[in-house]
Design an enzyme around this catalytic site. Structure first.
Site, PDB file in Angstrom:
ATOM      1  N   CYS A  30      13.381  10.785   7.211  1.00 51.19           N
ATOM      2  CA  CYS A  30      13.391  10.244   8.569  1.00 51.19           C
ATOM      3  C   CYS A  30      14.784  10.439   9.160  1.00 51.19           C
ATOM      4  O   CYS A  30      14.936  10.586  10.359  1.00 51.19           O
ATOM      5  CB  CYS A  30      13.029   8.771   8.543  1.00 51.19           C
ATOM      6  SG  CYS A  30      14.003   7.832   7.357  1.00 51.19           S
ATOM      7  N   LYS A  32       0.851  -1.196   0.000  1.00 45.04           N
ATOM      8  CA  LYS A  32       0.000   0.000   0.000  1.00 45.04           C
ATOM      9  C   LYS A  32       0.881   1.238   0.000  1.00 45.04           C
ATOM     10  O   LYS A  32       1.453   1.635   1.000  1.00 45.04           O
ATOM     11  CB  LYS A  32      -0.942   0.058   1.211  1.00 45.04           C
ATOM     12  CG  LYS A  32      -2.061   1.065   0.926  1.00 45.04           C
ATOM     13  CD  LYS A  32      -2.672   1.709   2.139  1.00 45.04           C
ATOM     14  CE  LYS A  32      -1.947   2.890   2.707  1.00 45.04           C
ATOM     15  NZ  LYS A  32      -1.856   4.090   1.850  1.00 45.04           N
ATOM     16  N   PRO A  33       0.961   1.899  -1.176  1.00 42.73           N
ATOM     17  CA  PRO A  33       1.725   3.150  -1.242  1.00 42.73           C
ATOM     18  C   PRO A  33       1.001   4.260  -0.480  1.00 42.73           C
ATOM     19  O   PRO A  33      -0.164   4.118  -0.097  1.00 42.73           O
ATOM     20  CB  PRO A  33       1.757   3.473  -2.742  1.00 42.73           C
ATOM     21  CG  PRO A  33       1.388   2.192  -3.426  1.00 42.73           C
ATOM     22  CD  PRO A  33       0.467   1.481  -2.478  1.00 42.73           C
ATOM     23  N   TRP A  43      19.597  -0.674   7.688  1.00 41.82           N
ATOM     24  CA  TRP A  43      18.824   0.556   7.897  1.00 41.82           C
ATOM     25  C   TRP A  43      17.754   0.301   8.934  1.00 41.82           C
ATOM     26  O   TRP A  43      17.008  -0.681   8.824  1.00 41.82           O
ATOM     27  CB  TRP A  43      18.169   1.001   6.584  1.00 41.82           C
ATOM     28  CG  TRP A  43      17.526   2.348   6.746  1.00 41.82           C
ATOM     29  CD1 TRP A  43      16.202   2.618   6.947  1.00 41.82           C
ATOM     30  CD2 TRP A  43      18.199   3.603   6.780  1.00 41.82           C
ATOM     31  NE1 TRP A  43      16.021   3.969   7.092  1.00 41.82           N
ATOM     32  CE2 TRP A  43      17.234   4.599   6.987  1.00 41.82           C
ATOM     33  CE3 TRP A  43      19.539   3.979   6.652  1.00 41.82           C
ATOM     34  CZ2 TRP A  43      17.552   5.953   7.074  1.00 41.82           C
ATOM     35  CZ3 TRP A  43      19.851   5.326   6.732  1.00 41.82           C
ATOM     36  CH2 TRP A  43      18.869   6.291   6.933  1.00 41.82           C
ATOM     37  N   LEU A  50      10.390   4.023  11.675  1.00 43.57           N
ATOM     38  CA  LEU A  50       9.610   5.193  12.107  1.00 43.57           C
ATOM     39  C   LEU A  50      10.423   6.491  12.005  1.00 43.57           C
ATOM     40  O   LEU A  50      11.332   6.593  11.207  1.00 43.57           O
ATOM     41  CB  LEU A  50       9.082   4.939  13.517  1.00 43.57           C
ATOM     42  CG  LEU A  50       8.295   3.627  13.670  1.00 43.57           C
ATOM     43  CD1 LEU A  50       7.903   3.382  15.116  1.00 43.57           C
ATOM     44  CD2 LEU A  50       7.059   3.608  12.783  1.00 43.57           C
ATOM     45  N   GLU A  98      10.049  15.586  15.786  1.00 44.77           N
ATOM     46  CA  GLU A  98      10.372  15.460  14.355  1.00 44.77           C
ATOM     47  C   GLU A  98       9.516  16.475  13.586  1.00 44.77           C
ATOM     48  O   GLU A  98       8.289  16.443  13.665  1.00 44.77           O
ATOM     49  CB  GLU A  98      10.053  14.043  13.859  1.00 44.77           C
ATOM     50  CG  GLU A  98      10.397  13.857  12.389  1.00 44.77           C
ATOM     51  CD  GLU A  98      10.037  12.480  11.854  1.00 44.77           C
ATOM     52  OE1 GLU A  98       8.887  12.036  12.036  1.00 44.77           O
ATOM     53  OE2 GLU A  98      10.919  11.844  11.240  1.00 44.77           O
TER      54      GLU A  98
HETATM   55  P1  NAD Z   1       2.168   8.149   7.915  1.00 46.06           P
HETATM   56  O1  NAD Z   1       2.422   7.313   9.121  1.00 46.06           O
HETATM   57  O2  NAD Z   1       1.164   9.220   7.998  1.00 46.06           O
HETATM   58  O3  NAD Z   1       1.736   7.224   6.680  1.00 46.06           O
HETATM   59  C1  NAD Z   1       2.498   6.095   6.297  1.00 46.06           C
HETATM   60  C2  NAD Z   1       1.591   5.111   5.584  1.00 46.06           C
HETATM   61  O4  NAD Z   1       0.631   4.603   6.520  1.00 46.06           O
HETATM   62  C3  NAD Z   1       0.777   5.719   4.434  1.00 46.06           C
HETATM   63  O5  NAD Z   1       0.724   4.784   3.388  1.00 46.06           O
HETATM   64  C4  NAD Z   1      -0.589   5.925   5.066  1.00 46.06           C
HETATM   65  O6  NAD Z   1      -1.655   5.918   4.147  1.00 46.06           O
HETATM   66  C5  NAD Z   1      -0.678   4.710   5.974  1.00 46.06           C
HETATM   67  N1  NAD Z   1      -1.625   4.846   7.082  1.00 46.06           N
HETATM   68  C6  NAD Z   1      -2.158   5.978   7.607  1.00 46.06           C
HETATM   69  N2  NAD Z   1      -2.981   5.682   8.640  1.00 46.06           N
HETATM   70  C7  NAD Z   1      -2.979   4.338   8.757  1.00 46.06           C
HETATM   71  C8  NAD Z   1      -3.607   3.422   9.647  1.00 46.06           C
HETATM   72  N3  NAD Z   1      -4.418   3.832  10.610  1.00 46.06           N
HETATM   73  N4  NAD Z   1      -3.340   2.100   9.507  1.00 46.06           N
HETATM   74  C9  NAD Z   1      -2.496   1.652   8.554  1.00 46.06           C
HETATM   75  N5  NAD Z   1      -1.884   2.471   7.674  1.00 46.06           N
HETATM   76  C10 NAD Z   1      -2.114   3.797   7.766  1.00 46.06           C
HETATM   77  O7  NAD Z   1       3.615   8.722   7.490  1.00 46.06           O
HETATM   78  P2  NAD Z   1       3.959   9.710   6.299  1.00 46.06           P
HETATM   79  O8  NAD Z   1       3.501  11.087   6.670  1.00 46.06           O
HETATM   80  O9  NAD Z   1       3.519   9.118   5.018  1.00 46.06           O
HETATM   81  O10 NAD Z   1       5.563   9.657   6.315  1.00 46.06           O
HETATM   82  C11 NAD Z   1       6.356  10.423   7.149  1.00 46.06           C
HETATM   83  C12 NAD Z   1       6.861   9.610   8.336  1.00 46.06           C
HETATM   84  O11 NAD Z   1       7.537   8.438   7.879  1.00 46.06           O
HETATM   85  C13 NAD Z   1       7.893  10.374   9.148  1.00 46.06           C
HETATM   86  O12 NAD Z   1       7.635  10.189  10.520  1.00 46.06           O
HETATM   87  C14 NAD Z   1       9.208   9.701   8.770  1.00 46.06           C
HETATM   88  O13 NAD Z   1      10.228   9.823   9.732  1.00 46.06           O
HETATM   89  C15 NAD Z   1       8.782   8.287   8.553  1.00 46.06           C
HETATM   90  N6  NAD Z   1       9.751   7.580   7.706  1.00 46.06           N
HETATM   91  C16 NAD Z   1      10.597   6.675   8.288  1.00 46.06           C
HETATM   92  C17 NAD Z   1      11.557   6.028   7.520  1.00 46.06           C
HETATM   93  C18 NAD Z   1      12.525   5.048   8.128  1.00 46.06           C
HETATM   94  O14 NAD Z   1      13.184   4.333   7.384  1.00 46.06           O
HETATM   95  N7  NAD Z   1      12.662   4.977   9.457  1.00 46.06           N
HETATM   96  C19 NAD Z   1      11.634   6.285   6.142  1.00 46.06           C
HETATM   97  C20 NAD Z   1      10.750   7.205   5.586  1.00 46.06           C
HETATM   98  C21 NAD Z   1       9.817   7.854   6.382  1.00 46.06           C
END
Ligand code: NAD
Length: 476
Positions: free
Chosen positions: A282, A174-175, A445, A249, A379
């Site tokens: 992140c 799921k993108p 990672w 995260l 963050e």
């Molecule tokens: P998000 O948590 O809002 O969304 C991530 C994914 O989860 C999306 O596909 C979204 O549609 C889905 N989602 C939303 N609500 C959900 C639910 N209730 N149940 C299941 N899935 C759900 O994050 P974002 O805003 O897309 O991305 C930014 C965050 O991602 C930042 O906190 C960043 O640090 C983190 N991140 C971490 C890494 C890593 O490798 N540690 C890499 C990239 C981004």
């Protein structure tokens, strides 16, 4: 680009209730729409992955490696289209979109190699006790749900898809609803390679679709990359079913600059660590710890370097930094500017949204930020750097480790023994010495503390999709 869902080897239109608007952040305007998948379609995708599992896990490792190499090759063939869509939908400057594509290609090639080595990993286990033999078998975990965010969509998905398929798992991806277009390429490539139907499924949607997937009882594992708030919900649904979860995260990472550094080189590293992808990483090194002896020389040059950056529309201008990817992210970053004003922080650069269409903010630097400020501890996910000074190595380590996150850190020093010592003392998953944001597919990672559970990339990324079985036989 096909703007729909890939389920059981077929492209289908979404039957959910949410309409997803796909935006160009440089203009702040939508340029495509798609309907989200319904919960019933998530069911169909999981059922397709379940149905495809027995045959897929029975394929030879070299056959799976062949498919992975096919993914790498076809990503390369779609180069221009994939770079353009990332520039348009993410607001990435061209060179950053190119790096993302190359990273995804390298990931598929790397796990093709690891897949080929899989048969040699099953081995006899020497036993001290007589009368028995034992051997290991590395088996795929099974059907895996993969949920990813929007900041590096091609890359984050590749880091999950490639090892999962190499291990023999089948998947439902799921993108993010913010960037649903670029990962359609993975479905198109699966189609053109003749990947067996159901091995790779893609469902698009917002939180509701994500929750339908993470709560689904038909999964054997869930791998999630995203925010801590959603990560904890995903972990709750995994715990309700006692099934494994990998969580990648957030972060609030430190960059520690000792006073023996070349100032201009340090400024270059600091700027890159907070402005690549407009700080939406992140792993952004958003907490600058600078030693007293270099602070007076460094901070004015850092301020000048941030002010010199060309911020604009990557599709029409020569830029160093594009817009924030979504309006929600732009509003969030702007709210931290307001908090900084309320807290009376000393702003040396930026601190405001740009006065133009689109979701732009200025690269920002706050100096001498108190360590209980929300800007120091939370963050932000934008090009917002907070600086503090330190006197001793011990103080730098203590300050760097004083965070609920533990994803990465950068250490800058001409004294390599000291840099290595500090790296060893930092409570994070990855440390860069005299370099910044250099991620290689062979290294791991993932984070400690609140930055997640588990590791991606390297052999650890493959292990995340494998289960160890031992077969013990009595010789008597
Ligand atoms: P998000 O948590 O809002 O969304 C991530 C994914 O989860 C999306 O596909 C979204 O549609 C889905 N989602 C939303 N609500 C959900 C639910 N209730 N149940 C299941 N899935 C759900 O994050 P974002 O805003 O897309 O991305 C930014 C965050 O991602 C930042 O906190 C960043 O640090 C983190 N991140 C971490 C890494 C890593 O490798 N540690 C890499 C990239 C981004």
């Amino acid at each position: 680009m096909t703007t729909s869902h890939y389920i059981a080897g077929r492209w289908v239109e979404g039957q959910g209730s949410d309409c997803i608007s796909v935006n160009d952040p440089a203009l702040g305007q939508p340029f495509a729409e798609l309907m989200a998948a319904s919960a019933a379609q998530v069911d169909q995708a999981v059922a397709a992955a379940r149905g495809a599992l027995p045959a897929w896990k029975a394929t030879s490792a070299s056959e799976r490696a062949g498919y992975l190499r096919g993914f790498a090759e076809q990503l390369g063939q779609r180069r221009e289209a994939l770079i353009s869509v990332q520039m348009r939908n993410n607001g990435k400057p061209r060179h950053e979109a190119e790096i993302d594509l190359d990273d995804a290609i390298a990931t598929f090639n790397y796990y093709a190699e690891l897949a080929e080595q899989l048969p040699s990993k099953n081995r006899e286990v020497p036993l001290a006790a007589p009368g028995f033999t034992a051997r290991t078998r590395l088996e795929p975990v099974g059907v895996v749900g993969l949920i990813v965010p929007w900041n590096f969509p091609l890359v984050t998905s590749a880091w999950k898809l490639a090892p999962a398929l190499a291990a023999g798992c089948t998947v439902v991806l799921k993108p993010s609803e913010v960037t649903p277009l670029v990962e359609q390429a993975y479905g198109q490539i699966a189609d053109s390679l003749g990947l067996p139907a159901g091995v790779l499924n893609i469902v698009n949607g917002k939180a509701e679709t994500g929750a339908a997937l993470s709560n689904h009882t038909g999964l054997d594992k869930l791998s999630f990359t995203g925010s801590n708030s959603v990560g904890s919900q995903v972990m709750r649904s995994a715990s309700a079913q006692c099934r494994p979860v990998t969580l990648e995260l957030g972060g609030k990472s430190a960059i520690v600059v000792f006073d023996d550094c070349d100032v201009d080189q340090a400024v270059e590293w600091i700027v890159a660590g907070i402005t690549w992808n407009a700080g939406q990483m992140c792993s952004a090194t958003s907490r600058l710890l600078v030693q007293d002896g270099i602070a007076e020389a460094l901070l004015p040059r850092l301020q000048a370097a941030l002010e010199r950056l060309r911020v604009g529309n990557p599709l029409t201008e020569e830029v160093d930094m594009g817009p924030l990817t979504s309006q929600a992210q732009w509003l969030k970053v702007a709210s931290y500017f307001a908090t900084a004003r309320e807290e009376g922080l000393q702003c040396l650069a930026g601190g405001k949204a740009l006065d133009r269409d689109g979701w732009f903010v200025s690269p920002t630097l706050y100096a001498d930020v108190p360590n209980d400020s929300r800007l120091w501890t939370e963050e932000i996910f934008g090009p917002v750097l907070c600086a503090r000074r330190f006197a001793t190595e011990e103080q730098a380590i203590a300050e760097a480790n004083d965070s609920r996150f533990g994803l990465v850190a950068t250490v800058c020093s001409a004294d390599l023994a000291r840099a290595e010592r500090v790296a060893d003392a930092l409570e994070v998953g990855h440390v860069w010495i005299n370099s910044v944001q250099a991620v290689f597919v062979e290294t791991s990672w993932g984070g400690t503390k609140g930055s997640g559970i588990g590791r991606e990339l390297g052999p650890w990324g493959l292990s995340a999709y494998q289960s160890v079985k031992h077969v013990t036989r009595c010789l008597g």
